[in-house]
Design a protein around this motif. Structure first.
Motif, PDB file in Angstrom:
ATOM      1  N   ASP A  15      38.639  26.357   3.879  1.00  0.00           N
ATOM      2  CA  ASP A  15      38.468  26.441   5.332  1.00  0.00           C
ATOM      3  C   ASP A  15      38.167  25.058   5.875  1.00  0.00           C
ATOM      4  O   ASP A  15      37.428  24.284   5.247  1.00  0.00           O
ATOM      5  CB  ASP A  15      37.314  27.385   5.688  1.00  0.00           C
ATOM      6  CG  ASP A  15      37.621  28.829   5.341  1.00  0.00           C
ATOM      7  OD1 ASP A  15      38.701  29.303   5.715  1.00  0.00           O
ATOM      8  OD2 ASP A  15      36.773  29.472   4.693  1.00  0.00           O
ATOM      9  N   PHE A  16      38.694  24.755   7.061  1.00  0.00           N
ATOM     10  CA  PHE A  16      38.562  23.447   7.700  1.00  0.00           C
ATOM     11  C   PHE A  16      37.932  23.666   9.072  1.00  0.00           C
ATOM     12  O   PHE A  16      38.522  24.332   9.923  1.00  0.00           O
ATOM     13  CB  PHE A  16      39.941  22.788   7.827  1.00  0.00           C
ATOM     14  CG  PHE A  16      40.633  22.640   6.507  1.00  0.00           C
ATOM     15  CD1 PHE A  16      40.582  21.439   5.815  1.00  0.00           C
ATOM     16  CD2 PHE A  16      41.315  23.703   5.930  1.00  0.00           C
ATOM     17  CE1 PHE A  16      41.199  21.308   4.584  1.00  0.00           C
ATOM     18  CE2 PHE A  16      41.929  23.590   4.702  1.00  0.00           C
ATOM     19  CZ  PHE A  16      41.869  22.380   4.021  1.00  0.00           C
ATOM     20  N   SER A  47      31.401  22.463  -0.625  1.00  0.00           N
ATOM     21  CA  SER A  47      31.711  21.953   0.710  1.00  0.00           C
ATOM     22  C   SER A  47      31.636  20.437   0.698  1.00  0.00           C
ATOM     23  O   SER A  47      30.773  19.861   0.035  1.00  0.00           O
ATOM     24  CB  SER A  47      30.708  22.474   1.739  1.00  0.00           C
ATOM     25  OG  SER A  47      30.874  23.843   1.926  1.00  0.00           O
ATOM     26  N   SER A  92      45.453  23.810  10.153  1.00  0.00           N
ATOM     27  CA  SER A  92      44.230  23.261  10.748  1.00  0.00           C
ATOM     28  C   SER A  92      43.011  24.140  10.542  1.00  0.00           C
ATOM     29  O   SER A  92      41.912  23.750  10.918  1.00  0.00           O
ATOM     30  CB  SER A  92      44.395  22.986  12.242  1.00  0.00           C
ATOM     31  OG  SER A  92      45.483  22.145  12.463  1.00  0.00           O
ATOM     32  N   SER A 136      42.755  27.185   7.658  1.00  0.00           N
ATOM     33  CA  SER A 136      42.486  27.682   6.306  1.00  0.00           C
ATOM     34  C   SER A 136      43.768  27.923   5.523  1.00  0.00           C
ATOM     35  O   SER A 136      44.850  28.067   6.090  1.00  0.00           O
ATOM     36  CB  SER A 136      41.673  28.984   6.355  1.00  0.00           C
ATOM     37  OG  SER A 136      42.441  30.019   6.908  1.00  0.00           O
ATOM     38  N   VAL A 187      35.064  20.767   4.953  1.00  0.00           N
ATOM     39  CA  VAL A 187      36.025  21.519   4.155  1.00  0.00           C
ATOM     40  C   VAL A 187      35.216  22.340   3.163  1.00  0.00           C
ATOM     41  O   VAL A 187      34.454  21.795   2.367  1.00  0.00           O
ATOM     42  CB  VAL A 187      37.010  20.590   3.422  1.00  0.00           C
ATOM     43  CG1 VAL A 187      37.996  21.399   2.595  1.00  0.00           C
ATOM     44  CG2 VAL A 187      37.731  19.690   4.418  1.00  0.00           C
ATOM     45  N   SER A 239      35.386  16.669   9.747  1.00  0.00           N
ATOM     46  CA  SER A 239      35.631  18.049   9.312  1.00  0.00           C
ATOM     47  C   SER A 239      34.758  18.400   8.131  1.00  0.00           C
ATOM     48  O   SER A 239      34.477  17.549   7.279  1.00  0.00           O
ATOM     49  CB  SER A 239      37.080  18.239   8.879  1.00  0.00           C
ATOM     50  OG  SER A 239      37.959  17.980   9.926  1.00  0.00           O
ATOM     51  N   ALA A 256      42.624  16.866   8.179  1.00  0.00           N
ATOM     52  CA  ALA A 256      42.035  17.282   6.906  1.00  0.00           C
ATOM     53  C   ALA A 256      42.909  18.329   6.221  1.00  0.00           C
ATOM     54  O   ALA A 256      43.165  18.259   5.014  1.00  0.00           O
ATOM     55  CB  ALA A 256      40.621  17.818   7.129  1.00  0.00           C
ATOM     56  N   PHE A 257      43.396  19.291   7.002  1.00  0.00           N
ATOM     57  CA  PHE A 257      44.263  20.338   6.465  1.00  0.00           C
ATOM     58  C   PHE A 257      45.581  19.742   5.954  1.00  0.00           C
ATOM     59  O   PHE A 257      46.031  20.058   4.851  1.00  0.00           O
ATOM     60  CB  PHE A 257      44.550  21.389   7.546  1.00  0.00           C
ATOM     61  CG  PHE A 257      45.423  22.521   7.074  1.00  0.00           C
ATOM     62  CD1 PHE A 257      44.866  23.654   6.511  1.00  0.00           C
ATOM     63  CD2 PHE A 257      46.804  22.456   7.204  1.00  0.00           C
ATOM     64  CE1 PHE A 257      45.670  24.711   6.075  1.00  0.00           C
ATOM     65  CE2 PHE A 257      47.618  23.501   6.773  1.00  0.00           C
ATOM     66  CZ  PHE A 257      47.045  24.631   6.212  1.00  0.00           C
ATOM     67  N   PRO A 264      39.952  18.478  11.790  1.00  0.00           N
ATOM     68  CA  PRO A 264      40.494  19.525  10.910  1.00  0.00           C
ATOM     69  C   PRO A 264      42.006  19.492  10.744  1.00  0.00           C
ATOM     70  O   PRO A 264      42.503  19.775   9.645  1.00  0.00           O
ATOM     71  CB  PRO A 264      40.048  20.829  11.577  1.00  0.00           C
ATOM     72  CG  PRO A 264      38.791  20.468  12.291  1.00  0.00           C
ATOM     73  CD  PRO A 264      39.015  19.057  12.777  1.00  0.00           C
TER      74      PRO A 264
END
Length: 157
Positions: free
Chosen positions: A111-112, A25, A89, A91, A121, A119, A35-36, A32
């Motif tokens: 996963d975010f 992690s 946003s 997974s 991750v 976020s 991040a995604f 998110p």
């Protein structure tokens, strides 16, 4: 009756016990959604291709039509995995076999989640093959902290 045929190689049994999931992690200072998007759409900018690729640092990595593909400068393509789930946003889940047998993929999930203004991750890899093949997969896929460290630096963390 061990050693009865001393010219035969000794074969060590491989434990059939399930290997644990590899989990890493990281936190990044963006929501998110961003991040995604950076993890998936911009993977070619942060993935350490010099260390982990089929074609080297000059290749290009990206998601395309339910696949994670690497393309060489000469246009050769190498399939790293197939997308099983894609939830923007939230997974992404892959059958993942970078450098391995496509018939024996592992499962790779990212996963975010919101985390204190940014976020978290969380990457989990499991679904190892049985026996020696699984032990080899488990040993091979041990550098997620290094790889995700590149992602964190790319994201300004």
């Amino acid at each position: 009756m061990d050693g009865l045929f001393s010219d035969q190689p000794v074969i060590e049994p491989v434990s059939e016990a399930e290997l644990p999931a590899r989990e890493t992690s990281v936190s990044v200072p963006v929501p998110p959604e961003q991040a995604f998007k950076a993890f998936t759409d911009l993977i070619h900018l942060w993935w350490p291709l010099a260390e982990y690729s089929a074609f080297g640092a000059e290749s290009h990595l990206g998601f395309e039509q339910q696949s994670l593909l690497e393309e060489s400068a000469a246009g050769e393509r190498y399939l790293w995995g197939t997308v099983l789930e894609w939830q923007p946003s939230a997974s992404v889940l892959l059958d993942f076999f970078l450098g391995g047998d496509p018939a024996r993929p592992t499962r790779l999930r990212a996963d975010f989640e919101p985390d204190d203004g940014g976020s978290r991750v969380r990457l989990v890899q499991d679904g190892w093959a049985a026996g020696q093949a699984g032990a080899s997969q488990y040993e091979k896929y041990s550098d997620w902290p290094f790889i995700l460290g590149r992602y964190v630096r790319f994201m300004g963390g």
